[in-house]
Design a protein around this motif. Sequence first.
Motif, PDB file in Angstrom:
ATOM      1  N   GLU A 439       0.774  -1.156   0.062  1.00 28.33           N
ATOM      2  CA  GLU A 439      -0.060  -0.018  -0.076  1.00 28.33           C
ATOM      3  C   GLU A 439       0.903   1.196   0.003  1.00 28.33           C
ATOM      4  OE1 GLU A 439      -3.572   0.581  -0.071  1.00 28.33           O
ATOM      5  OE2 GLU A 439      -2.333   2.261  -0.651  1.00 28.33           O
ATOM      6  N   ARG A 441      -0.458   4.332  -1.489  1.00 28.93           N
ATOM      7  CA  ARG A 441      -1.273   5.643  -1.811  1.00 28.93           C
ATOM      8  C   ARG A 441      -2.084   6.028  -0.680  1.00 28.93           C
ATOM      9  NH1 ARG A 441      -4.447   3.526  -7.546  1.00 28.93           N
ATOM     10  NH2 ARG A 441      -2.415   3.409  -8.525  1.00 28.93           N
ATOM     11  N   LYS A 442      -1.877   5.221   0.484  1.00 29.82           N
ATOM     12  CA  LYS A 442      -2.630   5.916   1.621  1.00 29.82           C
ATOM     13  C   LYS A 442      -1.492   6.032   3.003  1.00 29.82           C
ATOM     14  CE  LYS A 442      -6.955   3.572   0.520  1.00 29.82           C
ATOM     15  NZ  LYS A 442      -8.034   2.596   0.966  1.00 29.82           N
ATOM     16  N   PRO A 443      -1.809   6.836   3.690  1.00 26.79           N
ATOM     17  CA  PRO A 443      -0.873   7.213   5.006  1.00 26.79           C
ATOM     18  C   PRO A 443      -1.024   6.023   5.636  1.00 26.79           C
ATOM     19  CG  PRO A 443      -2.293   9.238   4.608  1.00 26.79           C
ATOM     20  CD  PRO A 443      -2.871   7.957   3.651  1.00 26.79           C
ATOM     21  N   GLN A 444       0.069   5.438   6.543  1.00 23.79           N
ATOM     22  CA  GLN A 444      -0.097   4.681   7.384  1.00 23.79           C
ATOM     23  C   GLN A 444       0.580   4.926   8.668  1.00 23.79           C
ATOM     24  OE1 GLN A 444       0.328   0.386   5.910  1.00 23.79           O
ATOM     25  NE2 GLN A 444       1.131   1.202   4.134  1.00 23.79           N
ATOM     26  N   GLU A 472       6.996   8.056  -0.975  1.00 27.58           N
ATOM     27  CA  GLU A 472       6.528   7.759   0.245  1.00 27.58           C
ATOM     28  C   GLU A 472       7.558   8.694   1.325  1.00 27.58           C
ATOM     29  OE1 GLU A 472       5.474   3.738   0.536  1.00 27.58           O
ATOM     30  OE2 GLU A 472       3.586   4.589   1.547  1.00 27.58           O
TER      31      GLU A 472
END
Length: 518
Positions: A439, A441-444, A472
């Motif tokens: 993943e 494309r999304k913040p984690q 990122e």
Amino acid sequence: MSSINKGGASDVASRLAFFKGLQTVTNRIHATENIDEIMFELSTDICSLFAADRLTIYVVDESKTTISSRVKTGLHSIRTIRLPIAENSVAGYVALTGQMLNIHDAYDEQELKAISMRMEFRKEVDERTGYRCHQMLVAPIASAETGDVLGVIQLINTRSGEVFSAIAEEGIQGLGQTLAVAFAQRRHALVQPKSKYEGLVNDAKLTSAELEAATSLAREQGLSLEALLLEQYKLKPVDIGSAISRFFGVPYEPFRADRVKPLDLLRNLKRDYVQQAQWLPLEENPEGLLTLVTDPEQAIASRVVQNVFPKATPVFCVTTQVEFMQTVAQFFGGSAADDASVSELLSDMQEDDGEGNPIAEDVSAAADNELVKLVNRIIIDAHRQGASDIHIEPRPGKEKTQIRFRRDGSLTPYIEVPSSYRNPIVTRIKIMCDLDISERRKPQDGKIKFRRFGPLDIELRVATVPTTGGLEDVVMRLLANSEPLPLDKLGLLEGNYDRLRQTIAKPYGIFFVCGPTG
């Protein structure tokens, strides 16, 4: 007793022999500890009694919308089958209606549609295995007191090739009632344990009080609970292995000194990476890639095994931490000391002309021994320099990735890493804090307990943020696991200290402790 399916239902001797055998099975069911034991140890006897090929026992899940069965698909693997409680499958229909079904040919669509227009037989398993289902005798496992359906028992294919007889129908209904009693008595065995070690209490290896005390002591001493249970409570690895196997729902694999080292599977794996990622390929067999893990859920969620071995089907088995490390040592031997400076490590990392690597290459590079050491060295240097945060800032094109430390509120440059390592270094950090490496494309958010990877007992809070160009950024905040400070060491003025003592000594009210994060 195949005579029950050969027109011998009227034969008194055959009937007596059948129900005598059924009583023996019933007694063994009452002696078992859980439903898995019935499936895996009594399956052969039940099939022999009913002259059937296969047996499946489904259990109604807590949601009461699906039924599930744990099926042994090989020596090391257990697969869970789930079906909706609905009319579109034979077992699902029985669970929904509570009616017994005796089907002559599961492939006869007219026979199935006569039962329900929505019913169909799922042929995928037959097509994959080459085994063909014909006759099916399926009965509900229902409580005699409430009538609630607790599960479904299913027999497949008579050995005579004929439909299941009336005596078999009578017998499976009695077996269903017996199983309903067993389900009610062992309901706790069907509930997923709340913690990895709860099974030790169920197995009478520890009391609840002892497990609670051990958990607290491990936390106070900064030890792993497993190590404390082995050393101070004198438990055996097999005891802990059985408990975590039940928690994760995958087979337990003990350490085997005679295991053959799989050189072809270990060719591109480094010892440090395997030790820190906590997964290890053992062998490839017809079931798939047998993979040893300490936390199957983490391995499944991260998909790291599939990324490293994209053409393989992982089959997980769980083991204890101590046995995992024994297997790692068995396969790789000892590890070299990690004492190289950051400049020496960077000199060993060569730049290439690529514009970035795919995920599979990122994982392979993240497993590289030099990169693993580099990430550890960055964290160690940040701690030694008194940094509060580490900023990983990849840049597009062939620009190097900048790493900066925040000290006393100001960001100062630390090092620059070759552009070809910008994705692998982020992947390595994600692996350390159990984030989804696929993943981007999304913040984690996650955390790293650095004691697992290096000599410092510190924790890092990690945040990843997508940036332009599919890159990122990563920010890691360092949190020291220090002991609580005594009140008189907080540096308060004498008057404030006296007022604080008077306030917290009162037997009522609320006292707030507020401050910056960490």
